[in-house]
Each structure stands twice: as C-alpha cells, then as structure tokens.
Design an enzyme around this catalytic site. Sequence first.
Site, PDB file in Angstrom:
ATOM      1  N   SER A 144       4.790  -0.606  -3.156  1.00  0.00           N
ATOM      2  CA  SER A 144       4.810  -0.585  -1.686  1.00  0.00           C
ATOM      3  C   SER A 144       4.180   0.718  -1.231  1.00  0.00           C
ATOM      4  O   SER A 144       4.219   1.719  -1.968  1.00  0.00           O
ATOM      5  CB  SER A 144       6.267  -0.648  -1.197  1.00  0.00           C
ATOM      6  OG  SER A 144       6.332  -0.287   0.169  1.00  0.00           O
ATOM      7  N   TYR A 157      14.741   2.837  -1.852  1.00  0.00           N
ATOM      8  CA  TYR A 157      13.748   1.755  -1.987  1.00  0.00           C
ATOM      9  C   TYR A 157      12.409   2.384  -2.370  1.00  0.00           C
ATOM     10  O   TYR A 157      11.743   1.946  -3.321  1.00  0.00           O
ATOM     11  CB  TYR A 157      13.631   0.991  -0.662  1.00  0.00           C
ATOM     12  CG  TYR A 157      12.502  -0.012  -0.615  1.00  0.00           C
ATOM     13  CD1 TYR A 157      12.595  -1.239  -1.263  1.00  0.00           C
ATOM     14  CD2 TYR A 157      11.327   0.267   0.098  1.00  0.00           C
ATOM     15  CE1 TYR A 157      11.547  -2.154  -1.225  1.00  0.00           C
ATOM     16  CE2 TYR A 157      10.285  -0.646   0.146  1.00  0.00           C
ATOM     17  CZ  TYR A 157      10.398  -1.860  -0.516  1.00  0.00           C
ATOM     18  OH  TYR A 157       9.357  -2.760  -0.476  1.00  0.00           O
ATOM     19  N   LYS A 161       9.899   1.944  -5.725  1.00  0.00           N
ATOM     20  CA  LYS A 161       8.503   1.493  -5.623  1.00  0.00           C
ATOM     21  C   LYS A 161       7.548   2.520  -6.213  1.00  0.00           C
ATOM     22  O   LYS A 161       6.468   2.170  -6.711  1.00  0.00           O
ATOM     23  CB  LYS A 161       8.171   1.163  -4.157  1.00  0.00           C
ATOM     24  CG  LYS A 161       8.946  -0.046  -3.630  1.00  0.00           C
ATOM     25  CD  LYS A 161       8.581  -1.304  -4.404  1.00  0.00           C
ATOM     26  CE  LYS A 161       9.386  -2.522  -4.034  1.00  0.00           C
ATOM     27  NZ  LYS A 161       8.986  -3.733  -4.738  1.00  0.00           N
TER      28      LYS A 161
HETATM   29  N1  LIG Z   1       7.412  -7.346   3.491  1.00  0.00           N
HETATM   30  C1  LIG Z   1       6.880  -6.138   3.374  1.00  0.00           C
HETATM   31  O1  LIG Z   1       6.480  -5.537   4.371  1.00  0.00           O
HETATM   32  C2  LIG Z   1       6.723  -5.488   2.023  1.00  0.00           C
HETATM   33  C3  LIG Z   1       6.055  -4.265   1.985  1.00  0.00           C
HETATM   34  C4  LIG Z   1       5.881  -3.643   0.744  1.00  0.00           C
HETATM   35  C5  LIG Z   1       6.340  -4.252  -0.411  1.00  0.00           C
HETATM   36  N2  LIG Z   1       7.006  -5.440  -0.329  1.00  0.00           N
HETATM   37  C6  LIG Z   1       7.480  -6.020  -1.596  1.00  0.00           C
HETATM   38  O2  LIG Z   1       7.030  -7.350  -1.706  1.00  0.00           O
HETATM   39  C7  LIG Z   1       7.940  -8.106  -2.515  1.00  0.00           C
HETATM   40  C8  LIG Z   1       8.289  -9.400  -1.793  1.00  0.00           C
HETATM   41  O3  LIG Z   1       8.992  -9.048  -0.599  1.00  0.00           O
HETATM   42  P1  LIG Z   1       9.087  -9.996   0.682  1.00  0.00           P
HETATM   43  O4  LIG Z   1       8.730  -9.177   1.857  1.00  0.00           O
HETATM   44  O5  LIG Z   1       8.399 -11.275   0.432  1.00  0.00           O
HETATM   45  O6  LIG Z   1      10.679 -10.193   0.729  1.00  0.00           O
HETATM   46  P2  LIG Z   1      11.587 -11.508   0.735  1.00  0.00           P
HETATM   47  O7  LIG Z   1      12.958 -10.993   0.868  1.00  0.00           O
HETATM   48  O8  LIG Z   1      11.070 -12.490   1.720  1.00  0.00           O
HETATM   49  O9  LIG Z   1      11.354 -12.120  -0.723  1.00  0.00           O
HETATM   50  C9  LIG Z   1      11.930 -11.577  -1.866  1.00  0.00           C
HETATM   51  C10 LIG Z   1      12.232 -12.697  -2.841  1.00  0.00           C
HETATM   52  O10 LIG Z   1      12.804 -12.111  -4.017  1.00  0.00           O
HETATM   53  C11 LIG Z   1      13.945 -12.885  -4.388  1.00  0.00           C
HETATM   54  N3  LIG Z   1      14.907 -12.061  -5.129  1.00  0.00           N
HETATM   55  C12 LIG Z   1      15.682 -11.056  -4.660  1.00  0.00           C
HETATM   56  N4  LIG Z   1      16.464 -10.568  -5.635  1.00  0.00           N
HETATM   57  C13 LIG Z   1      16.170 -11.279  -6.755  1.00  0.00           C
HETATM   58  C14 LIG Z   1      16.638 -11.261  -8.095  1.00  0.00           C
HETATM   59  N5  LIG Z   1      17.599 -10.413  -8.494  1.00  0.00           N
HETATM   60  N6  LIG Z   1      16.108 -12.124  -8.975  1.00  0.00           N
HETATM   61  C15 LIG Z   1      15.147 -13.013  -8.590  1.00  0.00           C
HETATM   62  N7  LIG Z   1      14.675 -13.081  -7.345  1.00  0.00           N
HETATM   63  C16 LIG Z   1      15.176 -12.232  -6.432  1.00  0.00           C
HETATM   64  C17 LIG Z   1      14.506 -13.390  -3.057  1.00  0.00           C
HETATM   65  O11 LIG Z   1      15.379 -14.494  -3.244  1.00  0.00           O
HETATM   66  C18 LIG Z   1      13.232 -13.711  -2.306  1.00  0.00           C
HETATM   67  O12 LIG Z   1      12.801 -15.030  -2.574  1.00  0.00           O
HETATM   68  C19 LIG Z   1       9.129  -7.193  -2.784  1.00  0.00           C
HETATM   69  O13 LIG Z   1       9.005  -6.622  -4.061  1.00  0.00           O
HETATM   70  C20 LIG Z   1       8.990  -6.121  -1.708  1.00  0.00           C
HETATM   71  O14 LIG Z   1       9.577  -4.909  -2.074  1.00  0.00           O
HETATM   72  C21 LIG Z   1       7.207  -6.069   0.846  1.00  0.00           C
END
Ligand SMILES: NC(=O)c1ccc[n+]([C@@H]2O[C@H](COP(=O)([O-])OP(=O)(O)OC[C@H]3O[C@@H](n4cnc5c(N)ncnc54)[C@H](O)[C@@H]3O)[C@@H](O)[C@H]2O)c1
Length: 262
Positions: A144, A157, A161
């Site tokens: 991230s 967090y 990352k």
């Molecule tokens: N949305 C953003 O702005 C953003 C920015 C930077 C990084 N990210 C990263 O992108 C990735 C996806 O995030 P997102 O925004 O789609 O979030 P989200 O919460 O929509 O999706 C996360 C998914 O991970 C699953 N999950 C959580 N814990 C788990 C576990 N222990 N085992 C298996 N699955 C698990 C959840 O059920 C969900 O389906 C993450 O790693 C997040 O840190 C997101």
Amino acid sequence: MFTIDLKDRTAIVTGAGRGLGFEVAKSLADCGANIVIGDIIAANAEASAKELEKMHVKAFGFKCDVTVQSDMANLFKEAKAKTGRIDIVVNAAGITVTENIDTISVDQIKSLIDINVMGTEYGCKLALDYMKDQGYGKVVNFSSTAGRMANRALPHYAMTKAAIINLTQSYAAHAAAYGINYNAVAPGIIRTAMWEQILIARAGDDLEKREEHWLAALKANIPMNKAQEAIDIANAVVFLCSDQARYITGQTLNVCGGMRMN
Ligand SMILES: NC(=O)c1ccc[n+]([C@@H]2O[C@H](COP(=O)([O-])OP(=O)(O)OC[C@H]3O[C@@H](n4cnc5c(N)ncnc54)[C@H](O)[C@@H]3O)[C@@H](O)[C@H]2O)c1
C-alpha cells in the site's frame, strides 16, 4: 500488438471474495486464466467463483483463512488437483484497523501482522515450493502507499504494508534463480469495504459527512484529485503477471494517481 494471454494458466487469488482481489481475479480471467479463490468468507469465495465461470474459465472458491498455514496449503493443493498447474499467485487478502498508536490494542496489532504479513508469507513460500521445479511463476503481493512512509492514522497497518515491500524483495532475490518473479502493488485510495471502514471510523453513520471525508482524502492525497478504481489496480497486477513483465522482479509498483512517487 500488445495483448496479455494467460489462457490455460492457473492463478490463485487470496481475498478475492470481494474488493480489489475480486477485480484482479476478473481481469486475470479476462486474459484466459483459470482462477482459484481463497477467502475467509466462504460464501463470497463461492459467489466470486460462480461469477467468473460466466467468463468461460474454470473457477473455484474455497474458504481459506490466510493466517492458517494448513488452509493455505490446502488451497494450493486444490488448485493443483483441479487445474493441474499453478502459474500465478496474488496475495490480496488483507485487513486494516482504524486505531492509532494511542488506541490500538496488542491483539489488533497481532491480527494485522498475522493476516497481512504472515498470510502473504505463506502465499510466497507455497508459491516457491510449487513453482521451483517448473522454473516459472509470477507472484504479486498487496502492499500500500501507506507502507511507503510514516502514517499517523493507520500506523500498524502501514507497518505491515512496509514489511510486504521488503518480503517481496527478499523472495524476488531468492527465487530469481528459479525463474519466479515476485512483485507487489501499492494501491492508493480505492473505495472498497476497507475504505468504507475508515470513513465510518471518521464520520460514523452520517453519509454526507462520510462523503466529505472521502473527497477531502482524495484532495489532500491524490495529485490527480479523482477517485481511483479497482480496475486500475487489476490492470497493474495483470501486467506484472504477464510474460511482458518477465524482466521485472522485486518491485513495488505504486498505483495511486501520484500519491507517492517513490
Ligand atoms: N482499498 C484501498 O484503498 C487499498 C489501498 C491500499 C492497499 N489495499 C490492499 O488491498 C487488499 C484488498 O483490500 P480491499 O480494499 O479490496 O479490501 P476488502 O476488505 O474489500 O477485501 C479484503 C478481502 O480479504 C478477505 N480477508 C480478510 N481477512 C482474511 C483472512 N484472514 N483470510 C482470507 N481472506 C481474508 C476479506 O474477506 C475480503 O474478501 C488488501 O491487502 C489491502 O490492504 C487496499
């Protein structure tokens, strides 16, 4: 012509029950890859797989907690058994916790490390184990922009990352000899369930206030000053999984509208 052809390859995508992971799975399927999804929410994993089957690829959804090594091992075993191969692994599962240094609990810190770092570690190691002998493979981890520098709002967090950036580099250095590429993406701000959780922490149930916080976050952080979409991340991940990216390894690609530039 620049086309990405992943026909008949198999991609494992964790966290693809929704959000960015699902968008990545869809884009990989769009290039012809068969998809194996592991998500802690079984119903979402299965629903995602059903959706992908409509794209005329093989798709399977499994309940998998990325913090449980045996769940991860089982996911890889199923992928191999059901499709005969494992070419791509995308470690997208992750969580955030909206507490700061003053308020976060030790248990919350541990679960951030367990899911974000250990979940990614298990995915990286299993990929190595399966891909070593075939001399080919692509792994993409989810870092991230938060992992690029100090973060007062989401400090632990951000710490997890940052760890993923370094873990990706070490695996890349180790696995280059086996023809396996390890890279990461660093998304900026995409309004998935995770970002909604952040907005709820800042603005509660007040939808108007949430919208204000959202627009303020974009304005303060994104030089492009417009919302990023999940497909922007998926496009970058698909490229890193392609043969065209064969000479790229150990990199973390910012996909964030200029929010971070190094
Ligand atoms: N949305 C953003 O702005 C953003 C920015 C930077 C990084 N990210 C990263 O992108 C990735 C996806 O995030 P997102 O925004 O789609 O979030 P989200 O919460 O929509 O999706 C996360 C998914 O991970 C699953 N999950 C959580 N814990 C788990 C576990 N222990 N085992 C298996 N699955 C698990 C959840 O059920 C969900 O389906 C993450 O790693 C997040 O840190 C997101």
